[in-house]
Design a protein around this motif. Structure first.
Motif, PDB file in Angstrom:
ATOM      1  N   ILE A   1       0.847  -1.200   0.000  1.00  0.00           N
ATOM      2  CA  ILE A   1       0.000   0.000   0.000  1.00  0.00           C
ATOM      3  C   ILE A   1       0.880   1.247   0.000  1.00  0.00           C
ATOM      4  N   ILE A   2       0.602   2.162  -0.897  1.00  0.00           N
ATOM      5  CA  ILE A   2       1.344   3.426  -0.973  1.00  0.00           C
ATOM      6  C   ILE A   2       0.474   4.518  -0.358  1.00  0.00           C
ATOM      7  N   GLY A   3       1.005   5.156   0.706  1.00  0.00           N
ATOM      8  CA  GLY A   3       0.214   6.138   1.457  1.00  0.00           C
ATOM      9  C   GLY A   3      -0.193   5.547   2.798  1.00  0.00           C
ATOM     10  N   GLY A   4      -0.240   6.403   3.822  1.00  0.00           N
ATOM     11  CA  GLY A   4      -0.547   5.896   5.160  1.00  0.00           C
ATOM     12  C   GLY A   4      -1.571   6.742   5.891  1.00  0.00           C
ATOM     13  N   GLY A   5      -2.482   7.349   5.128  1.00  0.00           N
ATOM     14  CA  GLY A   5      -3.509   8.197   5.733  1.00  0.00           C
ATOM     15  C   GLY A   5      -4.873   7.520   5.737  1.00  0.00           C
ATOM     16  N   GLY A   6      -5.898   8.350   5.730  1.00  0.00           N
ATOM     17  CA  GLY A   6      -7.258   7.840   5.839  1.00  0.00           C
ATOM     18  C   GLY A   6      -7.669   6.946   4.686  1.00  0.00           C
ATOM     19  N   HIS A   7      -7.300   7.337   3.464  1.00  0.00           N
ATOM     20  CA  HIS A   7      -7.713   6.521   2.315  1.00  0.00           C
ATOM     21  C   HIS A   7      -6.991   5.176   2.324  1.00  0.00           C
ATOM     22  N   ALA A   8      -5.704   5.207   2.650  1.00  0.00           N
ATOM     23  CA  ALA A   8      -4.944   3.953   2.718  1.00  0.00           C
ATOM     24  C   ALA A   8      -5.533   3.023   3.775  1.00  0.00           C
ATOM     25  N   ALA A   9      -5.923   3.594   4.911  1.00  0.00           N
ATOM     26  CA  ALA A   9      -6.493   2.774   5.981  1.00  0.00           C
ATOM     27  C   ALA A   9      -7.818   2.145   5.544  1.00  0.00           C
ATOM     28  N   ALA A  10      -8.643   2.924   4.841  1.00  0.00           N
ATOM     29  CA  ALA A  10      -9.936   2.386   4.372  1.00  0.00           C
ATOM     30  C   ALA A  10      -9.716   1.233   3.396  1.00  0.00           C
ATOM     31  N   LEU A  11      -8.710   1.393   2.519  1.00  0.00           N
ATOM     32  CA  LEU A  11      -8.396   0.318   1.578  1.00  0.00           C
ATOM     33  C   LEU A  11      -7.853  -0.907   2.314  1.00  0.00           C
ATOM     34  N   ALA A  12      -6.994  -0.654   3.303  1.00  0.00           N
ATOM     35  CA  ALA A  12      -6.411  -1.774   4.054  1.00  0.00           C
ATOM     36  C   ALA A  12      -7.506  -2.590   4.731  1.00  0.00           C
ATOM     37  N   GLU A  13      -8.505  -1.907   5.263  1.00  0.00           N
ATOM     38  CA  GLU A  13      -9.561  -2.668   5.937  1.00  0.00           C
ATOM     39  C   GLU A  13     -10.344  -3.528   4.942  1.00  0.00           C
ATOM     40  N   ILE A  14     -10.589  -2.988   3.761  1.00  0.00           N
ATOM     41  CA  ILE A  14     -11.274  -3.789   2.733  1.00  0.00           C
ATOM     42  C   ILE A  14     -10.442  -5.035   2.411  1.00  0.00           C
ATOM     43  N   LEU A  15      -9.127  -4.852   2.241  1.00  0.00           N
ATOM     44  CA  LEU A  15      -8.258  -5.992   1.902  1.00  0.00           C
ATOM     45  C   LEU A  15      -8.209  -7.012   3.035  1.00  0.00           C
ATOM     46  N   ILE A  16      -8.128  -6.515   4.268  1.00  0.00           N
ATOM     47  CA  ILE A  16      -8.062  -7.436   5.418  1.00  0.00           C
ATOM     48  C   ILE A  16      -9.338  -8.267   5.506  1.00  0.00           C
ATOM     49  N   LYS A  17     -10.487  -7.618   5.268  1.00  0.00           N
ATOM     50  CA  LYS A  17     -11.756  -8.365   5.301  1.00  0.00           C
ATOM     51  C   LYS A  17     -11.811  -9.411   4.192  1.00  0.00           C
ATOM     52  N   GLN A  18     -11.081  -9.161   3.118  1.00  0.00           N
ATOM     53  CA  GLN A  18     -11.040 -10.125   2.002  1.00  0.00           C
ATOM     54  C   GLN A  18      -9.898 -11.125   2.184  1.00  0.00           C
ATOM     55  N   LYS A  19      -9.261 -11.059   3.349  1.00  0.00           N
ATOM     56  CA  LYS A  19      -8.178 -11.991   3.708  1.00  0.00           C
ATOM     57  C   LYS A  19      -6.992 -11.904   2.737  1.00  0.00           C
ATOM     58  N   LYS A  20      -6.751 -10.708   2.245  1.00  0.00           N
ATOM     59  CA  LYS A  20      -5.601 -10.484   1.374  1.00  0.00           C
ATOM     60  C   LYS A  20      -4.358 -10.230   2.236  1.00  0.00           C
ATOM     61  N   THR A  21      -3.200 -10.487   1.673  1.00  0.00           N
ATOM     62  CA  THR A  21      -1.943 -10.339   2.419  1.00  0.00           C
ATOM     63  C   THR A  21      -1.315  -8.977   2.129  1.00  0.00           C
ATOM     64  N   ILE A  22      -1.219  -8.134   3.149  1.00  0.00           N
ATOM     65  CA  ILE A  22      -0.585  -6.806   3.004  1.00  0.00           C
ATOM     66  C   ILE A  22       0.855  -6.941   3.497  1.00  0.00           C
ATOM     67  N   ILE A  23       1.803  -6.676   2.612  1.00  0.00           N
ATOM     68  CA  ILE A  23       3.205  -6.901   2.996  1.00  0.00           C
ATOM     69  C   ILE A  23       3.925  -5.614   3.388  1.00  0.00           C
ATOM     70  N   GLY A  24       3.284  -4.459   3.196  1.00  0.00           N
ATOM     71  CA  GLY A  24       3.968  -3.233   3.590  1.00  0.00           C
ATOM     72  C   GLY A  24       3.140  -2.005   3.297  1.00  0.00           C
TER      73      GLY A  24
END
Ligand code: JB3
Length: 219
Positions: free
Chosen positions: A8-31
């Motif tokens: 994920i590029i960026g560490g603000g509100g939009h990045a966090a919203a995207l991260a939560e979508i990915l986590i709910k989809q059980k995707k692997t976030i490596i950084g």
């Protein structure tokens, strides 16, 4: 790419919203790649942080899918720059669609586009690369949305609307059917759009006043 890994590029509100979508989809976030994590939430606490965009180059193009976590507010160009730079180097930006979004099987969502929670994308609609369809936005049938646009939360497009590239549709905007909104345009919060809008415009207020982007507010 089997079992893709998301950077994920960026560490603000939009990045966090995207991260939560990915986590709910059980995707692997490596950084997460950001000079500073600004979300204030703990969602990136266990994710390795990379401080410089050049750190993306530590990963080969077939090793990761990039997630453009930089938001797209009026006159901000960073999101497009990030997309253009790393696409040009051969990286793929993930197309992200929240589980709660209702997406027609007869629509097309481009590379790196992001459809956030509770959106509707109806039949025959095409959304181009790197565009954000933000929370609860509704894009009805046979619309065509260009690249690098942002449809902010709660915006509503009726059928056969064309939004050209780099255009920002703010929160709660309504657009009737068969309208074209030109490129590089800003439609301000809550505007009701009943006529087509030329490129490079800024439109604001309940009466939807149209100005050229080069004009000042005093004109
Ligand atoms: O309206 C909604 C629902 N969301 C907005 C979104 C679309 O755009 C949201 O309210 C924000 O206004 C905006 O979200 P964004 O881009 O997440 O903004 P902000 O919360 O300010 O976070 C910006 C992040 O980008 C921070 O983590 C910065 O450290 C990071 N950043 C700044 N410059 C950068 C750079 N990251 C990288 N990788 N490279 C940079 O050059």
């Amino acid at each position: 790419m089997s079992n893709p890994r998301y950077l994920i590029i960026g560490g603000g509100g939009h990045a966090a919203a995207l991260a939560e979508i990915l986590i709910k989809q059980k995707k692997t976030i490596i950084g997460v790649v950001a000079p500073e994590i600004t979300t204030g939430l703990k969602i990136f606490d266990s994710v390795p942080q990379y401080l410089s965009d050049d750190d993306v180059l530590k990963f080969s193009v077939d090793q990761v899918l990039l997630v453009n976590g930089i938001g797209a507010m009026p006159r901000q160009t960073l999101r497009k720059k990030i997309y253009t730079r790393f696409s040009g180097l051969g990286y793929t930006f993930a197309t992200i669609i929240a589980d709660s979004a209702e997406i027609s099987d007869y629509s097309s969502i481009g590379s790196g586009a992001q459809v956030m929670n509770n959106c509707v994308v109806n039949i025959g609609t095409v959304i181009a690369e790197n565009t954000i369809i933000n929370t609860s936005a509704s894009v009805d049938h046979d619309c065509n949305i260009g690249a690098h646009c942002h449809l902010a939360p709660g915006s509503t497009l009726s059928g056969q609307v064309i939004i050209e590239g780099n255009t920002h549709i703010a929160t709660g905007v309504n657009v009737i059917n068969n309208i074209t909104i030109g490129e590089n345009t800003i439609i301000g919060v809550g505007a009701n759009i009943t006529k087509s809008i030329p490129s490079n415009s800024i439109v604001y207020g309940a009466r939807s006043v149209i100005k050229n982007l080069g004009e000042t507010d005093d004109n």
